[in-house]
Design a protein around this motif. Structure first.
Motif, PDB file in Angstrom:
ATOM      1  N   ARG A 132       0.852  -1.191   0.000  1.00 29.95           N
ATOM      2  CA  ARG A 132       0.000   0.000   0.000  1.00 29.95           C
ATOM      3  C   ARG A 132       0.885   1.237   0.000  1.00 29.95           C
ATOM      4  O   ARG A 132       1.812   1.344   0.787  1.00 29.95           O
ATOM      5  N   SER A 133       0.578   2.159  -0.885  1.00 29.75           N
ATOM      6  CA  SER A 133       1.356   3.396  -0.969  1.00 29.75           C
ATOM      7  C   SER A 133       0.577   4.409  -1.797  1.00 29.75           C
ATOM      8  O   SER A 133      -0.394   4.065  -2.478  1.00 29.75           O
ATOM      9  N   GLY A 134       1.015   5.664  -1.720  1.00 29.40           N
ATOM     10  CA  GLY A 134       0.365   6.709  -2.489  1.00 29.40           C
ATOM     11  C   GLY A 134       1.005   6.953  -3.838  1.00 29.40           C
ATOM     12  O   GLY A 134       0.563   7.829  -4.582  1.00 29.40           O
ATOM     13  N   ASP A 135       2.024   6.161  -4.179  1.00 26.33           N
ATOM     14  CA  ASP A 135       2.704   6.352  -5.461  1.00 26.33           C
ATOM     15  C   ASP A 135       2.027   5.526  -6.561  1.00 26.33           C
ATOM     16  O   ASP A 135       0.974   4.912  -6.349  1.00 26.33           O
ATOM     17  N   GLU A 136       2.655   5.523  -7.749  1.00 29.03           N
ATOM     18  CA  GLU A 136       2.081   4.819  -8.889  1.00 29.03           C
ATOM     19  C   GLU A 136       1.959   3.318  -8.637  1.00 29.03           C
ATOM     20  O   GLU A 136       0.974   2.686  -9.034  1.00 29.03           O
ATOM     21  N   LEU A 137       2.964   2.744  -7.962  1.00 25.11           N
ATOM     22  CA  LEU A 137       2.907   1.317  -7.646  1.00 25.11           C
ATOM     23  C   LEU A 137       1.780   1.023  -6.669  1.00 25.11           C
ATOM     24  O   LEU A 137       1.138  -0.038  -6.742  1.00 25.11           O
ATOM     25  N   GLY A 138       1.531   1.974  -5.757  1.00 24.11           N
ATOM     26  CA  GLY A 138       0.421   1.804  -4.821  1.00 24.11           C
ATOM     27  C   GLY A 138      -0.913   1.804  -5.540  1.00 24.11           C
ATOM     28  O   GLY A 138      -1.830   1.026  -5.202  1.00 24.11           O
ATOM     29  N   VAL A 139      -1.056   2.681  -6.552  1.00 23.60           N
ATOM     30  CA  VAL A 139      -2.289   2.719  -7.357  1.00 23.60           C
ATOM     31  C   VAL A 139      -2.460   1.407  -8.116  1.00 23.60           C
ATOM     32  O   VAL A 139      -3.568   0.836  -8.184  1.00 23.60           O
ATOM     33  N   LEU A 140      -1.361   0.916  -8.690  1.00 20.85           N
ATOM     34  CA  LEU A 140      -1.410  -0.355  -9.415  1.00 20.85           C
ATOM     35  C   LEU A 140      -1.806  -1.496  -8.477  1.00 20.85           C
ATOM     36  O   LEU A 140      -2.625  -2.355  -8.836  1.00 20.85           O
ATOM     37  N   ALA A 141      -1.223  -1.520  -7.268  1.00 22.11           N
ATOM     38  CA  ALA A 141      -1.555  -2.563  -6.300  1.00 22.11           C
ATOM     39  C   ALA A 141      -3.033  -2.495  -5.917  1.00 22.11           C
ATOM     40  O   ALA A 141      -3.708  -3.533  -5.797  1.00 22.11           O
ATOM     41  N   GLU A 142      -3.571  -1.292  -5.753  1.00 22.83           N
ATOM     42  CA  GLU A 142      -4.983  -1.127  -5.406  1.00 22.83           C
ATOM     43  C   GLU A 142      -5.875  -1.617  -6.543  1.00 22.83           C
ATOM     44  O   GLU A 142      -6.925  -2.240  -6.313  1.00 22.83           O
ATOM     45  N   ASN A 143      -5.472  -1.355  -7.788  1.00 19.35           N
ATOM     46  CA  ASN A 143      -6.241  -1.832  -8.943  1.00 19.35           C
ATOM     47  C   ASN A 143      -6.248  -3.354  -9.013  1.00 19.35           C
ATOM     48  O   ASN A 143      -7.272  -3.967  -9.353  1.00 19.35           O
ATOM     49  N   VAL A 144      -5.112  -3.965  -8.679  1.00 23.33           N
ATOM     50  CA  VAL A 144      -5.043  -5.435  -8.677  1.00 23.33           C
ATOM     51  C   VAL A 144      -5.943  -5.992  -7.577  1.00 23.33           C
ATOM     52  O   VAL A 144      -6.644  -6.997  -7.777  1.00 23.33           O
ATOM     53  N   ARG A 145      -5.949  -5.345  -6.395  1.00 26.17           N
ATOM     54  CA  ARG A 145      -6.840  -5.771  -5.307  1.00 26.17           C
ATOM     55  C   ARG A 145      -8.304  -5.681  -5.746  1.00 26.17           C
ATOM     56  O   ARG A 145      -9.115  -6.576  -5.479  1.00 26.17           O
ATOM     57  N   SER A 146      -8.632  -4.584  -6.424  1.00 26.01           N
ATOM     58  CA  SER A 146     -10.003  -4.397  -6.906  1.00 26.01           C
ATOM     59  C   SER A 146     -10.366  -5.460  -7.939  1.00 26.01           C
ATOM     60  O   SER A 146     -11.489  -5.986  -7.949  1.00 26.01           O
ATOM     61  N   LEU A 147      -9.407  -5.792  -8.806  1.00 29.17           N
ATOM     62  CA  LEU A 147      -9.640  -6.829  -9.807  1.00 29.17           C
ATOM     63  C   LEU A 147      -9.917  -8.175  -9.142  1.00 29.17           C
ATOM     64  O   LEU A 147     -10.868  -8.891  -9.528  1.00 29.17           O
ATOM     65  N   ILE A 148      -9.104  -8.535  -8.152  1.00 25.83           N
ATOM     66  CA  ILE A 148      -9.287  -9.814  -7.453  1.00 25.83           C
ATOM     67  C   ILE A 148     -10.656  -9.851  -6.772  1.00 25.83           C
ATOM     68  O   ILE A 148     -11.382 -10.860  -6.830  1.00 25.83           O
ATOM     69  N   HIS A 149     -11.028  -8.745  -6.136  1.00 25.40           N
ATOM     70  CA  HIS A 149     -12.321  -8.671  -5.445  1.00 25.40           C
ATOM     71  C   HIS A 149     -13.473  -8.827  -6.435  1.00 25.40           C
ATOM     72  O   HIS A 149     -14.431  -9.588  -6.186  1.00 25.40           O
ATOM     73  N   THR A 150     -13.393  -8.133  -7.579  1.00 26.47           N
ATOM     74  CA  THR A 150     -14.460  -8.202  -8.583  1.00 26.47           C
ATOM     75  C   THR A 150     -14.578  -9.605  -9.159  1.00 26.47           C
ATOM     76  O   THR A 150     -15.694 -10.149  -9.309  1.00 26.47           O
ATOM     77  N   LEU A 151     -13.431 -10.215  -9.487  1.00 27.11           N
ATOM     78  CA  LEU A 151     -13.458 -11.584 -10.030  1.00 27.11           C
ATOM     79  C   LEU A 151     -14.063 -12.558  -9.031  1.00 27.11           C
ATOM     80  O   LEU A 151     -14.838 -13.454  -9.409  1.00 27.11           O
ATOM     81  N   ASN A 152     -13.744 -12.411  -7.763  1.00 23.16           N
ATOM     82  CA  ASN A 152     -14.310 -13.290  -6.740  1.00 23.16           C
ATOM     83  C   ASN A 152     -15.827 -13.115  -6.627  1.00 23.16           C
ATOM     84  O   ASN A 152     -16.565 -14.084  -6.430  1.00 23.16           O
ATOM     85  N   LEU A 153     -16.286 -11.847  -6.750  1.00 27.12           N
ATOM     86  CA  LEU A 153     -17.731 -11.599  -6.705  1.00 27.12           C
ATOM     87  C   LEU A 153     -18.439 -12.288  -7.864  1.00 27.12           C
ATOM     88  O   LEU A 153     -19.487 -12.935  -7.684  1.00 27.12           O
TER      89      LEU A 153
END
Length: 204
Positions: A132-153
């Motif tokens: 987790r971070s406020g930089d570009e890698l943090g945004v990418l990590a958050e998008n991957v988390r969102s992707l995993i959550h959506t796929l699981n739903l």
């Protein structure tokens, strides 16, 4: 201070020697060479010798002082070079440490995201992204988390619908909103449900 006293002594006695020289010249002109010789031997020469001795002492003191200045200068120069060397060494060490720290902070999240996406590609949706971070890698990590959550739903909803259909519950409805590229899945499941319901009605 001692050197200044000796120099003042030479200057003071020089006045006396100048007077002696004038007197010697005067005696010589008046053909009183014997008295002039005595004055030279008894007064002028001892005074000149004393002045010369003092001048020699001053010269030696000056040489000694110059040598001391030179030695002190070399010592201070060596100290300065040592300080500069240590400062350069510390600076380079700090730069290397900073580079290592920055590199590790960059490669750690990249490595984690690489492992997560590899796991996703192999069908493992229980993978967790911890970075987790406020930089570009943090945004990418958050998008991957969102992707995993959506796929699981989506997968959980599909599994739930198929389970109810397997239990012969044809009244099941699809309430989840399947967006974008996932919308055809909803349409397909609704078509299957409708077809099965028609078939069952005809059988009955």
């Amino acid at each position: 201070p001692e050197s200044q006293k000796k120099l003042a002594q030479i200057i003071d006695t020089q006045t006396e020697r100048d007077q002696m020289i004038e007197e010697i010249i005067s005696l010589s002109k008046s053909h009183n060479s014997g008295k002039a010789s005595l004055l030279i031997t008894n007064s002028f020469e001892p005074s000149s010798a004393a002045a010369g001795s003092i001048a020699t002492e001053l010269e030696q003191a000056a040489i000694k002082r110059a040598n001391q200045f030179y030695t002190d200068g070399k010592t201070e120069s060596a100290k300065i070079y040592t300080v500069l060397f240590l400062f350069t060494l510390i600076t380079l060490s700090a730069i290397v440490a900073a580079c290592i720290f920055i590199t590790r902070n960059l490669t750690r999240p990249i490595k984690e995201l690489e492992l997560v996406t590899t796991a996703l590609a192999s069908g493992k949706l229980d993978t967790e992204v911890t970075y987790r971070s406020g930089d570009e890698l943090g945004v990418l990590a958050e998008n991957v988390r969102s992707l995993i959550h959506t796929l699981n739903l989506y997968i959980n909803d599909i599994s739930d619908v198929l389970k109810k259909m397997a239990d012969k519950d044809m009244t099941v409805t699809i309430n989840m909103d399947y967006t974008n590229s996932f919308s055809p899945i909803r349409s397909s499941m609704e078509t299957i449900l409708h077809s099965l319901n028609l078939t069952l009605n005809q059988v009955q």
